[in-house]
Design a protein around this motif. Structure first.
Motif, PDB file in Angstrom:
ATOM      1  N   GLU A 141       0.823  -1.212   0.000  1.00 45.46           N
ATOM      2  CA  GLU A 141       0.000   0.000   0.000  1.00 45.46           C
ATOM      3  C   GLU A 141       0.856   1.261   0.000  1.00 45.46           C
ATOM      4  O   GLU A 141       0.406   2.336  -0.427  1.00 45.46           O
ATOM      5  CB  GLU A 141      -0.934   0.004   1.211  1.00 45.46           C
ATOM      6  CG  GLU A 141      -2.107  -0.967   1.072  1.00 45.46           C
ATOM      7  CD  GLU A 141      -2.918  -1.080   2.345  1.00 45.46           C
ATOM      8  OE1 GLU A 141      -2.565  -0.379   3.330  1.00 45.46           O
ATOM      9  OE2 GLU A 141      -3.895  -1.846   2.365  1.00 45.46           O
ATOM     10  N   GLY A 142       2.105   1.138   0.465  1.00 49.03           N
ATOM     11  CA  GLY A 142       3.003   2.289   0.502  1.00 49.03           C
ATOM     12  C   GLY A 142       3.702   2.570  -0.813  1.00 49.03           C
ATOM     13  O   GLY A 142       4.433   3.562  -0.928  1.00 49.03           O
ATOM     14  N   LEU A 143       3.503   1.736  -1.823  1.00 47.02           N
ATOM     15  CA  LEU A 143       4.147   1.945  -3.113  1.00 47.02           C
ATOM     16  C   LEU A 143       3.394   2.989  -3.929  1.00 47.02           C
ATOM     17  O   LEU A 143       2.173   3.133  -3.794  1.00 47.02           O
ATOM     18  CB  LEU A 143       4.190   0.628  -3.894  1.00 47.02           C
ATOM     19  CG  LEU A 143       5.048  -0.485  -3.293  1.00 47.02           C
ATOM     20  CD1 LEU A 143       4.927  -1.752  -4.136  1.00 47.02           C
ATOM     21  CD2 LEU A 143       6.500  -0.063  -3.188  1.00 47.02           C
ATOM     22  N   PRO A 144       4.100   3.717  -4.804  1.00 43.76           N
ATOM     23  CA  PRO A 144       3.404   4.674  -5.669  1.00 43.76           C
ATOM     24  C   PRO A 144       2.467   3.938  -6.621  1.00 43.76           C
ATOM     25  O   PRO A 144       2.697   2.784  -6.970  1.00 43.76           O
ATOM     26  CB  PRO A 144       4.551   5.354  -6.419  1.00 43.76           C
ATOM     27  CG  PRO A 144       5.696   4.403  -6.347  1.00 43.76           C
ATOM     28  CD  PRO A 144       5.548   3.682  -5.040  1.00 43.76           C
ATOM     29  N   SER A 145       1.424   4.635  -7.031  1.00 44.60           N
ATOM     30  CA  SER A 145       0.435   4.025  -7.933  1.00 44.60           C
ATOM     31  C   SER A 145       0.495   4.723  -9.299  1.00 44.60           C
ATOM     32  O   SER A 145       0.555   5.966  -9.361  1.00 44.60           O
ATOM     33  CB  SER A 145      -0.964   4.162  -7.337  1.00 44.60           C
ATOM     34  OG  SER A 145      -1.913   3.553  -8.171  1.00 44.60           O
ATOM     35  N   PRO A 146       0.514   3.950 -10.387  1.00 45.81           N
ATOM     36  CA  PRO A 146       0.480   2.480 -10.460  1.00 45.81           C
ATOM     37  C   PRO A 146       1.865   1.895 -10.207  1.00 45.81           C
ATOM     38  O   PRO A 146       2.878   2.564 -10.406  1.00 45.81           O
ATOM     39  CB  PRO A 146       0.026   2.212 -11.890  1.00 45.81           C
ATOM     40  CG  PRO A 146       0.580   3.374 -12.658  1.00 45.81           C
ATOM     41  CD  PRO A 146       0.490   4.553 -11.736  1.00 45.81           C
ATOM     42  N   SER A 147       1.891   0.629  -9.785  1.00 43.60           N
ATOM     43  CA  SER A 147       3.151  -0.063  -9.532  1.00 43.60           C
ATOM     44  C   SER A 147       3.140  -1.404 -10.241  1.00 43.60           C
ATOM     45  O   SER A 147       2.075  -2.024 -10.410  1.00 43.60           O
ATOM     46  CB  SER A 147       3.356  -0.280  -8.034  1.00 43.60           C
ATOM     47  OG  SER A 147       4.526  -1.061  -7.791  1.00 43.60           O
ATOM     48  N   ARG A 148       4.320  -1.862 -10.638  1.00 42.43           N
ATOM     49  CA  ARG A 148       4.456  -3.195 -11.222  1.00 42.43           C
ATOM     50  C   ARG A 148       4.378  -4.287 -10.150  1.00 42.43           C
ATOM     51  O   ARG A 148       4.331  -5.466 -10.483  1.00 42.43           O
ATOM     52  CB  ARG A 148       5.788  -3.330 -11.960  1.00 42.43           C
ATOM     53  CG  ARG A 148       5.919  -2.477 -13.213  1.00 42.43           C
ATOM     54  CD  ARG A 148       7.308  -2.656 -13.820  1.00 42.43           C
ATOM     55  NE  ARG A 148       7.493  -1.815 -14.977  1.00 42.43           N
ATOM     56  CZ  ARG A 148       7.295  -2.212 -16.232  1.00 42.43           C
ATOM     57  NH1 ARG A 148       6.887  -3.456 -16.451  1.00 42.43           N
ATOM     58  NH2 ARG A 148       7.494  -1.395 -17.247  1.00 42.43           N
ATOM     59  N   ILE A 149       4.400  -3.906  -8.880  1.00 45.25           N
ATOM     60  CA  ILE A 149       4.396  -4.862  -7.776  1.00 45.25           C
ATOM     61  C   ILE A 149       3.010  -4.848  -7.132  1.00 45.25           C
ATOM     62  O   ILE A 149       2.561  -3.808  -6.625  1.00 45.25           O
ATOM     63  CB  ILE A 149       5.479  -4.495  -6.741  1.00 45.25           C
ATOM     64  CG1 ILE A 149       6.841  -4.398  -7.419  1.00 45.25           C
ATOM     65  CG2 ILE A 149       5.518  -5.522  -5.613  1.00 45.25           C
ATOM     66  CD1 ILE A 149       7.938  -3.857  -6.522  1.00 45.25           C
ATOM     67  N   ARG A 150       2.342  -5.994  -7.149  1.00 50.88           N
ATOM     68  CA  ARG A 150       0.971  -6.075  -6.651  1.00 50.88           C
ATOM     69  C   ARG A 150       0.776  -7.367  -5.865  1.00 50.88           C
ATOM     70  O   ARG A 150       1.532  -8.331  -6.035  1.00 50.88           O
ATOM     71  CB  ARG A 150      -0.028  -6.044  -7.820  1.00 50.88           C
ATOM     72  CG  ARG A 150       0.119  -4.831  -8.730  1.00 50.88           C
ATOM     73  CD  ARG A 150      -0.801  -4.910  -9.915  1.00 50.88           C
ATOM     74  NE  ARG A 150      -0.589  -3.818 -10.845  1.00 50.88           N
ATOM     75  CZ  ARG A 150      -1.212  -3.694 -12.022  1.00 50.88           C
ATOM     76  NH1 ARG A 150      -2.101  -4.617 -12.381  1.00 50.88           N
ATOM     77  NH2 ARG A 150      -0.953  -2.669 -12.809  1.00 50.88           N
ATOM     78  N   ALA A 151      -0.240  -7.396  -5.042  1.00 48.17           N
ATOM     79  CA  ALA A 151      -0.563  -8.601  -4.268  1.00 48.17           C
ATOM     80  C   ALA A 151      -1.435  -9.536  -5.091  1.00 48.17           C
ATOM     81  O   ALA A 151      -2.286  -9.096  -5.865  1.00 48.17           O
ATOM     82  CB  ALA A 151      -1.302  -8.221  -2.990  1.00 48.17           C
ATOM     83  N   VAL A 152      -1.212 -10.852  -4.942  1.00 43.46           N
ATOM     84  CA  VAL A 152      -2.130 -11.816  -5.562  1.00 43.46           C
ATOM     85  C   VAL A 152      -3.428 -11.830  -4.766  1.00 43.46           C
ATOM     86  O   VAL A 152      -3.429 -11.603  -3.553  1.00 43.46           O
ATOM     87  CB  VAL A 152      -1.519 -13.237  -5.606  1.00 43.46           C
ATOM     88  CG1 VAL A 152      -0.266 -13.278  -6.449  1.00 43.46           C
ATOM     89  CG2 VAL A 152      -1.263 -13.766  -4.210  1.00 43.46           C
ATOM     90  N   PRO A 153      -4.548 -12.107  -5.422  1.00 44.34           N
ATOM     91  CA  PRO A 153      -5.812 -12.211  -4.686  1.00 44.34           C
ATOM     92  C   PRO A 153      -5.765 -13.368  -3.684  1.00 44.34           C
ATOM     93  O   PRO A 153      -5.154 -14.405  -3.936  1.00 44.34           O
ATOM     94  CB  PRO A 153      -6.840 -12.477  -5.790  1.00 44.34           C
ATOM     95  CG  PRO A 153      -6.198 -12.011  -7.053  1.00 44.34           C
ATOM     96  CD  PRO A 153      -4.733 -12.239  -6.871  1.00 44.34           C
ATOM     97  N   ALA A 154      -6.408 -13.183  -2.548  1.00 46.34           N
ATOM     98  CA  ALA A 154      -6.500 -14.229  -1.525  1.00 46.34           C
ATOM     99  C   ALA A 154      -7.898 -14.207  -0.925  1.00 46.34           C
ATOM    100  O   ALA A 154      -8.548 -13.158  -0.867  1.00 46.34           O
ATOM    101  CB  ALA A 154      -5.457 -14.025  -0.439  1.00 46.34           C
ATOM    102  N   SER A 155      -8.369 -15.380  -0.483  1.00 41.81           N
ATOM    103  CA  SER A 155      -9.690 -15.489   0.125  1.00 41.81           C
ATOM    104  C   SER A 155      -9.691 -16.652   1.108  1.00 41.81           C
ATOM    105  O   SER A 155      -8.979 -17.641   0.907  1.00 41.81           O
ATOM    106  CB  SER A 155     -10.764 -15.726  -0.951  1.00 41.81           C
ATOM    107  OG  SER A 155     -12.035 -15.962  -0.367  1.00 41.81           O
ATOM    108  N   ASP A 156     -10.514 -16.537   2.154  1.00 41.30           N
ATOM    109  CA  ASP A 156     -10.694 -17.663   3.070  1.00 41.30           C
ATOM    110  C   ASP A 156     -11.985 -18.417   2.778  1.00 41.30           C
ATOM    111  O   ASP A 156     -12.415 -19.261   3.563  1.00 41.30           O
ATOM    112  CB  ASP A 156     -10.660 -17.198   4.529  1.00 41.30           C
ATOM    113  CG  ASP A 156     -11.764 -16.200   4.853  1.00 41.30           C
ATOM    114  OD1 ASP A 156     -12.502 -15.784   3.928  1.00 41.30           O
ATOM    115  OD2 ASP A 156     -11.906 -15.840   6.039  1.00 41.30           O
ATOM    116  N   ASP A 157     -12.585 -18.144   1.615  1.00 37.66           N
ATOM    117  CA  ASP A 157     -13.833 -18.791   1.205  1.00 37.66           C
ATOM    118  C   ASP A 157     -13.520 -19.899   0.199  1.00 37.66           C
ATOM    119  O   ASP A 157     -13.066 -19.618  -0.920  1.00 37.66           O
ATOM    120  CB  ASP A 157     -14.759 -17.751   0.574  1.00 37.66           C
ATOM    121  CG  ASP A 157     -16.144 -18.310   0.259  1.00 37.66           C
ATOM    122  OD1 ASP A 157     -16.279 -19.548   0.136  1.00 37.66           O
ATOM    123  OD2 ASP A 157     -17.082 -17.498   0.123  1.00 37.66           O
TER     124      ASP A 157
END
Length: 290
Positions: A141-157
């Motif tokens: 969240e602290g990276l400038p937007s847009p960034s080439r570094i992103r989180a993969v989606p995750a879910s507990d469902d």
């Protein structure tokens, strides 16, 4: 923590595990990569521990926005026409540095992150998955937007995870990985990480190669049943990537497969991924360098 780090691996299973305490992530097709933000630069390592910074200079540049001391685990990917493409990722890694620039302009690389191994001054590997996930999201969240570094989606469902598995194969999603919420980051294969994938693969040790060392035509490997066999012709990008890692002993040594084909022996330690369903046929398919 010292470079390189031994990565955690998921154990293949036929169905997704369900029940309390499981989280699910997608794993897009690409190259397993660990990103190290050092005091003055960024280093990238492959799953096998090779330094691959020169092949992903665009991602290394993006990583300079991370706080010093952060180490992230994830997947270097390249999307073509809205689909994660292993072939495009292999072309990226097979390019010399000038070629990397051309590849970047055509199809920009991205780093999709699923774990944080270190924060400034703190080794996070002994912390539970849920805590690491939250810490990772705070860093990104602290990276400038847009960034080439992103989180993969995750879910507990588990229903969401099953929907990912059922619907995202055409988008280049290799598998869905399940992780226990309380699990620590353990080097090697662990039952607390499990994966269900569309195509079954296994890892095989490389015994040698045919053709020139800089760009082998085929690989001789040891299969899980003990057979020494020769692969089908390697794809051009993969041949270049393997050639950069091939190490031959002093003096030229030769070996023979169980079928009698001759190959040049290479030093032990090189591992490749093989499509499981192809080993029953004449020649098998190598998909990537581990």
């Amino acid at each position: 923590m010292e470079f390189p780090v031994q990565v955690a691996l998921a154990r293949p299973v036929p169905t997704l595990p369900t029940g309390p305490g499981w989280w699910y992530e997608i794993k897009p097709d690409g190259h397993r990569t660990v990103m190290w933000r050092t005091a003055d630069a960024v280093r990238l390592q492959s799953r096998s521990g090779q330094d691959v910074t020169a092949s992903w200079t665009d991602l290394a540049l993006a990583g300079m926005d991370l706080p010093r001391g952060v180490v992230l685990d994830g997947q270097a990917v390249v999307a073509v026409d809205g689909r994660f493409s292993l072939e495009a990722a292999q072309s990226h890694t097979a390019s010399a540095p000038p070629g990397v620039g051309a590849a970047t302009q055509a199809h920009p690389a991205r780093f999709l992150v699923w774990d944080v191994l270190a924060l400034p001054g703190t080794d996070m590997r002994d912390h539970p998955y849920e805590e690491r996930r939250l810490a990772m999201l705070e860093v990104l969240e602290g990276l400038p937007s847009p960034s080439r570094i992103r989180a993969v989606p995750a879910s507990d469902d588990p229903d969401v995870a099953q929907a990912w598995y059922d619907s995202l194969q055409d988008a280049g999603v290799e598998c869905v990985v399940a992780k226990q919420a309380a699990s620590t980051y353990q080097a090697g294969c662990s039952s607390s990480w499990r994966k269900i994938q569309h195509t079954q693969t296994f890892d095989a040790e490389v015994l040698g190669y045919t053709g020139p060392a800089q760009r082998p035509r085929a690989l001789a490997v040891r299969l899980p049943d003990g057979r020494a066999v020769l692969s089908q012709t390697l794809a051009t990008p993969l041949a270049g990537q393997v050639g950069a890692c091939v190490a031959t002993p002093r003096g030229c040594a030769y070996g023979r497969t169980d079928a009698g084909e001759t190959y040049t022996v290479t030093m032990p330690g090189l591992v490749v991924e093989v499509l499981a369903e192809t080993v029953r046929h004449t020649g098998f398919t190598v998909t990537r360098l581990r």
